[in-house]
Design a protein around this motif. Structure first.
Motif, PDB file in Angstrom:
ATOM      1  N   LEU A  89       0.808  -1.217   0.000  1.00 28.80           N
ATOM      2  CA  LEU A  89       0.000   0.000   0.000  1.00 28.80           C
ATOM      3  C   LEU A  89       0.843   1.270   0.000  1.00 28.80           C
ATOM      4  O   LEU A  89       0.316   2.366   0.166  1.00 28.80           O
ATOM      5  CB  LEU A  89      -0.923   0.005   1.224  1.00 28.80           C
ATOM      6  N   GLY A  90       2.154   1.139  -0.153  1.00 26.26           N
ATOM      7  CA  GLY A  90       3.022   2.308  -0.104  1.00 26.26           C
ATOM      8  C   GLY A  90       3.355   2.672   1.333  1.00 26.26           C
ATOM      9  O   GLY A  90       3.490   1.797   2.191  1.00 26.26           O
ATOM     10  N   SER A  91       3.474   3.965   1.594  1.00 28.03           N
ATOM     11  CA  SER A  91       3.818   4.419   2.932  1.00 28.03           C
ATOM     12  C   SER A  91       2.652   4.163   3.893  1.00 28.03           C
ATOM     13  O   SER A  91       1.518   4.581   3.640  1.00 28.03           O
ATOM     14  CB  SER A  91       4.150   5.912   2.910  1.00 28.03           C
ATOM     15  N   VAL A  92       2.951   3.455   4.999  1.00 26.90           N
ATOM     16  CA  VAL A  92       1.941   3.123   6.003  1.00 26.90           C
ATOM     17  C   VAL A  92       2.457   3.542   7.377  1.00 26.90           C
ATOM     18  O   VAL A  92       3.594   3.232   7.738  1.00 26.90           O
ATOM     19  CB  VAL A  92       1.621   1.613   6.001  1.00 26.90           C
ATOM     20  N   SER A  93       1.622   4.260   8.142  1.00 30.37           N
ATOM     21  CA  SER A  93       1.979   4.672   9.497  1.00 30.37           C
ATOM     22  C   SER A  93       1.212   3.812  10.497  1.00 30.37           C
ATOM     23  O   SER A  93      -0.011   3.668  10.389  1.00 30.37           O
ATOM     24  CB  SER A  93       1.641   6.150   9.708  1.00 30.37           C
ATOM     25  N   TYR A  95      -4.094  -0.619  17.450  1.00 34.06           N
ATOM     26  CA  TYR A  95      -3.191   0.143  16.597  1.00 34.06           C
ATOM     27  C   TYR A  95      -4.005   1.008  15.647  1.00 34.06           C
ATOM     28  O   TYR A  95      -5.103   0.624  15.198  1.00 34.06           O
ATOM     29  CB  TYR A  95      -2.306  -0.796  15.773  1.00 34.06           C
ATOM     30  N   LEU A  96      -3.462   2.180  15.373  1.00 36.31           N
ATOM     31  CA  LEU A  96      -4.007   3.056  14.343  1.00 36.31           C
ATOM     32  C   LEU A  96      -3.130   2.929  13.108  1.00 36.31           C
ATOM     33  O   LEU A  96      -1.913   3.145  13.179  1.00 36.31           O
ATOM     34  CB  LEU A  96      -4.032   4.507  14.820  1.00 36.31           C
ATOM     35  N   ILE A  97      -3.721   2.569  11.997  1.00 35.07           N
ATOM     36  CA  ILE A  97      -2.966   2.391  10.746  1.00 35.07           C
ATOM     37  C   ILE A  97      -3.443   3.437   9.752  1.00 35.07           C
ATOM     38  O   ILE A  97      -4.638   3.491   9.414  1.00 35.07           O
ATOM     39  CB  ILE A  97      -3.173   0.970  10.168  1.00 35.07           C
ATOM     40  N   ARG A  98      -2.515   4.280   9.320  1.00 42.91           N
ATOM     41  CA  ARG A  98      -2.846   5.324   8.352  1.00 42.91           C
ATOM     42  C   ARG A  98      -2.229   4.989   7.009  1.00 42.91           C
ATOM     43  O   ARG A  98      -1.027   4.678   6.924  1.00 42.91           O
ATOM     44  CB  ARG A  98      -2.354   6.689   8.829  1.00 42.91           C
ATOM     45  N   THR A  99      -3.010   5.059   5.958  1.00 40.71           N
ATOM     46  CA  THR A  99      -2.540   4.725   4.610  1.00 40.71           C
ATOM     47  C   THR A  99      -3.080   5.753   3.625  1.00 40.71           C
ATOM     48  O   THR A  99      -3.822   6.664   3.996  1.00 40.71           O
ATOM     49  CB  THR A  99      -3.038   3.328   4.193  1.00 40.71           C
ATOM     50  N   ARG A 100      -2.716   5.560   2.368  1.00 40.45           N
ATOM     51  CA  ARG A 100      -3.342   6.361   1.313  1.00 40.45           C
ATOM     52  C   ARG A 100      -4.796   5.918   1.184  1.00 40.45           C
ATOM     53  O   ARG A 100      -5.240   4.952   1.815  1.00 40.45           O
ATOM     54  CB  ARG A 100      -2.599   6.150  -0.011  1.00 40.45           C
ATOM     55  N   ASP A 101      -5.554   6.616   0.362  1.00 46.52           N
ATOM     56  CA  ASP A 101      -6.945   6.246   0.146  1.00 46.52           C
ATOM     57  C   ASP A 101      -7.003   4.851  -0.479  1.00 46.52           C
ATOM     58  O   ASP A 101      -6.289   4.567  -1.448  1.00 46.52           O
ATOM     59  CB  ASP A 101      -7.614   7.275  -0.770  1.00 46.52           C
ATOM     60  N   LEU A 102      -7.832   3.984   0.079  1.00 46.02           N
ATOM     61  CA  LEU A 102      -7.881   2.582  -0.354  1.00 46.02           C
ATOM     62  C   LEU A 102      -9.159   2.285  -1.138  1.00 46.02           C
ATOM     63  O   LEU A 102     -10.224   2.866  -0.866  1.00 46.02           O
ATOM     64  CB  LEU A 102      -7.825   1.658   0.874  1.00 46.02           C
ATOM     65  N   SER A 161     -10.592  -7.112  16.330  1.00 50.01           N
ATOM     66  CA  SER A 161     -11.791  -6.522  15.726  1.00 50.01           C
ATOM     67  C   SER A 161     -11.452  -5.154  15.176  1.00 50.01           C
ATOM     68  O   SER A 161     -10.562  -4.462  15.688  1.00 50.01           O
ATOM     69  CB  SER A 161     -12.938  -6.420  16.745  1.00 50.01           C
ATOM     70  N   ILE A 162     -12.147  -4.762  14.143  1.00 47.31           N
ATOM     71  CA  ILE A 162     -11.954  -3.441  13.537  1.00 47.31           C
ATOM     72  C   ILE A 162     -12.868  -2.457  14.256  1.00 47.31           C
ATOM     73  O   ILE A 162     -14.087  -2.615  14.278  1.00 47.31           O
ATOM     74  CB  ILE A 162     -12.270  -3.471  12.033  1.00 47.31           C
ATOM     75  N   GLU A 163     -12.272  -1.459  14.875  1.00 51.75           N
ATOM     76  CA  GLU A 163     -13.031  -0.479  15.646  1.00 51.75           C
ATOM     77  C   GLU A 163     -13.598   0.631  14.779  1.00 51.75           C
ATOM     78  O   GLU A 163     -14.718   1.086  14.991  1.00 51.75           O
ATOM     79  CB  GLU A 163     -12.138   0.130  16.733  1.00 51.75           C
ATOM     80  N   ARG A 164     -12.815   1.067  13.812  1.00 53.08           N
ATOM     81  CA  ARG A 164     -13.309   2.121  12.931  1.00 53.08           C
ATOM     82  C   ARG A 164     -12.474   2.180  11.669  1.00 53.08           C
ATOM     83  O   ARG A 164     -11.315   1.754  11.639  1.00 53.08           O
ATOM     84  CB  ARG A 164     -13.288   3.488  13.623  1.00 53.08           C
ATOM     85  N   TYR A 165     -13.081   2.710  10.632  1.00 54.12           N
ATOM     86  CA  TYR A 165     -12.381   2.936   9.371  1.00 54.12           C
ATOM     87  C   TYR A 165     -12.883   4.255   8.801  1.00 54.12           C
ATOM     88  O   TYR A 165     -14.086   4.445   8.599  1.00 54.12           O
ATOM     89  CB  TYR A 165     -12.646   1.793   8.390  1.00 54.12           C
ATOM     90  N   THR A 166     -11.962   5.174   8.559  1.00 52.75           N
ATOM     91  CA  THR A 166     -12.323   6.521   8.111  1.00 52.75           C
ATOM     92  C   THR A 166     -11.508   6.888   6.888  1.00 52.75           C
ATOM     93  O   THR A 166     -10.314   6.592   6.818  1.00 52.75           O
ATOM     94  CB  THR A 166     -12.046   7.559   9.215  1.00 52.75           C
ATOM     95  N   THR A 167     -12.150   7.524   5.943  1.00 53.15           N
ATOM     96  CA  THR A 167     -11.440   8.020   4.764  1.00 53.15           C
ATOM     97  C   THR A 167     -11.750   9.493   4.563  1.00 53.15           C
ATOM     98  O   THR A 167     -12.860   9.956   4.820  1.00 53.15           O
ATOM     99  CB  THR A 167     -11.840   7.257   3.484  1.00 53.15           C
ATOM    100  N   VAL A 168     -10.744  10.233   4.125  1.00 51.94           N
ATOM    101  CA  VAL A 168     -10.897  11.652   3.802  1.00 51.94           C
ATOM    102  C   VAL A 168     -10.187  11.902   2.480  1.00 51.94           C
ATOM    103  O   VAL A 168      -9.007  11.574   2.330  1.00 51.94           O
ATOM    104  CB  VAL A 168     -10.294  12.563   4.898  1.00 51.94           C
ATOM    105  N   GLY A 169     -10.915  12.479   1.524  1.00 44.30           N
ATOM    106  CA  GLY A 169     -10.310  12.758   0.231  1.00 44.30           C
ATOM    107  C   GLY A 169      -9.341  13.913   0.307  1.00 44.30           C
ATOM    108  O   GLY A 169      -9.457  14.776   1.174  1.00 44.30           O
ATOM    109  N   PRO A 170      -8.351  13.985  -0.613  1.00 39.63           N
ATOM    110  CA  PRO A 170      -7.368  15.075  -0.587  1.00 39.63           C
ATOM    111  C   PRO A 170      -7.980  16.448  -0.770  1.00 39.63           C
ATOM    112  O   PRO A 170      -7.504  17.428  -0.205  1.00 39.63           O
ATOM    113  CB  PRO A 170      -6.420  14.715  -1.744  1.00 39.63           C
ATOM    114  N   THR A 171      -9.080  16.535  -1.519  1.00 39.93           N
ATOM    115  CA  THR A 171      -9.730  17.830  -1.726  1.00 39.93           C
ATOM    116  C   THR A 171     -10.339  18.333  -0.430  1.00 39.93           C
ATOM    117  O   THR A 171     -10.208  19.504  -0.054  1.00 39.93           O
ATOM    118  CB  THR A 171     -10.818  17.715  -2.800  1.00 39.93           C
ATOM    119  N   ILE A 172     -11.000  17.428   0.291  1.00 40.68           N
ATOM    120  CA  ILE A 172     -11.612  17.803   1.571  1.00 40.68           C
ATOM    121  C   ILE A 172     -10.531  18.186   2.576  1.00 40.68           C
ATOM    122  O   ILE A 172     -10.670  19.143   3.337  1.00 40.68           O
ATOM    123  CB  ILE A 172     -12.469  16.647   2.110  1.00 40.68           C
TER     124      ILE A 172
END
Length: 332
Positions: free
Chosen positions: A64-68, A81-88, A108-119
């Protein structure tokens, strides 16, 4: 009165705080969340959490490229853990979740959030505009509120000094956020912007309380001389000239002493509430509480040991400048 007597010391300390804070931000930088950069944020919880390197390895297998990856505590519900990636894409999200769920017990997955680059870019712009607008309104308000003072320092100077104090009070928590980002992986998000705006409001309130007492002391220790002036056309207007009965520092110095207990008591009660929020609140509000704590401490210091010394220093510089101009004119 002590902040006036030792004004050089306090102004030097303030300058050092400015320099160190800017240095920290320049060296460590700020880590921005997906609120500003855009991308995806996934939080996974484990009853028995694997090591961070294991989680990073699982995420790396998805290409996925750079992952935090950052550890987070969920209290009684375990660690995660909080995992930050590019838009998937949907397929990439499912594959990443499956990889993370497979490496620990009770996952278990607690949450999944996406934010577009424009926003994210729009949010960054609006955050800067909000801070700039608040600062402008503060200058105008202080200049209007202190318009009756006039001499020896104009109302606009009170407004400008208030903004200088606010910059000090914002740069300190920003430097703390920079350190938190470097050592704990904390990210600048919408909560940080809210904290900065809250610090602005708290700080300007504390500073204006001190300045308001300065105004009262100036009004109580001056004489006025009214002169009628007839302008061309027979229009009459009245000019008022004020003369202070004491030196400027001796008049405004007591303003700090008279408001000292109020400033300290307000700060202590606020810090108690923020400490409770930090200890009892969730992981999402801990950094918010820390930033506000730093802002409250900085705001209390600046209103007591920075705002009035700056007024005295400016008045002293202005008086010396006028003397030089008088000497120059008399020598012509």
């Amino acid at each position: 009165m002590f902040s006036v007597i030792y004004k050089k010391f306090f102004l030097i300390v303030s300058a050092l705080v400015f320099a160190v804070s800017f240095l920290i931000i320049g060296v460590f930088g700020l880590s921005y969340s997906i609120d500003f950069t855009g991308g995806a944020l996934l939080e996974v919880r484990y009853e028995t959490a694997p090591g961070k390197t294991v989680v990073e390895g699982a995420a790396a297998t998805q290409n996925l490229g750079s992952v935090s990856v950052r550890e987070t505590s969920l209290g009684d519900r375990g660690n995660g853990y909080l995992i930050r990636t590019r838009d998937l894409s949907e397929d990439e999200r499912i594959a990443l979740e499956d990889a993370l769920l497979a490496i620990g017990e009770g996952a278990s997955i607690e949450r999944y959030t996406t934010v577009g680059p424009t926003i994210g870019a729009e949010l960054s712009s609006k955050a800067l505009w909000a801070i700039a607008l608040v600062s402008l309104v503060i200058i105008l308000y202080v200049a209007y509120a202190f318009a009756g003072i006039g001499k020896p320092v104009s109302a606009w100077i009170y407004g400008l000094i208030t903004i200088v104090v606010l910059i000090h009070d914002v740069i300190v928590p920003t430097a703390m956020m920079s350190l938190l980002g470097y050592f704990t992986g904390a990210e600048v998000d919408v909560l940080f912007v809210m904290a900065v705006l809250a610090v602005l409001g708290y700080s300007v309130n504390d500073t204006i309380v001190v300045f308001d007492r300065v105004r009262e002391n100036l009004q109580a220790n001056r004489t006025e001389k009214r002169t009628k002036i007839v302008e061309p056309g027979g229009i009459e207007r009245e000019e008022v000239e004020y003369t202070l009965t004491k030196p400027f520092p001796e008049i405004i110095g007591p303003a700090v002493t008279e408001t000292l207990s109020r400033s300290i008591n307000t700060s202590l009660t606020t810090l108690l509430a923020l400490t409770a929020l930090y200890i009892l609140g969730g992981s999402l509000t801990q950094n918010f509480a820390l930033v506000l704590m730093a802002g409250v401490v900085a705001g209390t210091y600046s209103s007591i040991c920075m705002a009035v010394p700056l007024l005295v220093a400016y008045e002293s510089w202005q008086a010396k400048k006028m003397k030089v101009e008088v000497v120059a004119q008399s020598s012509l």
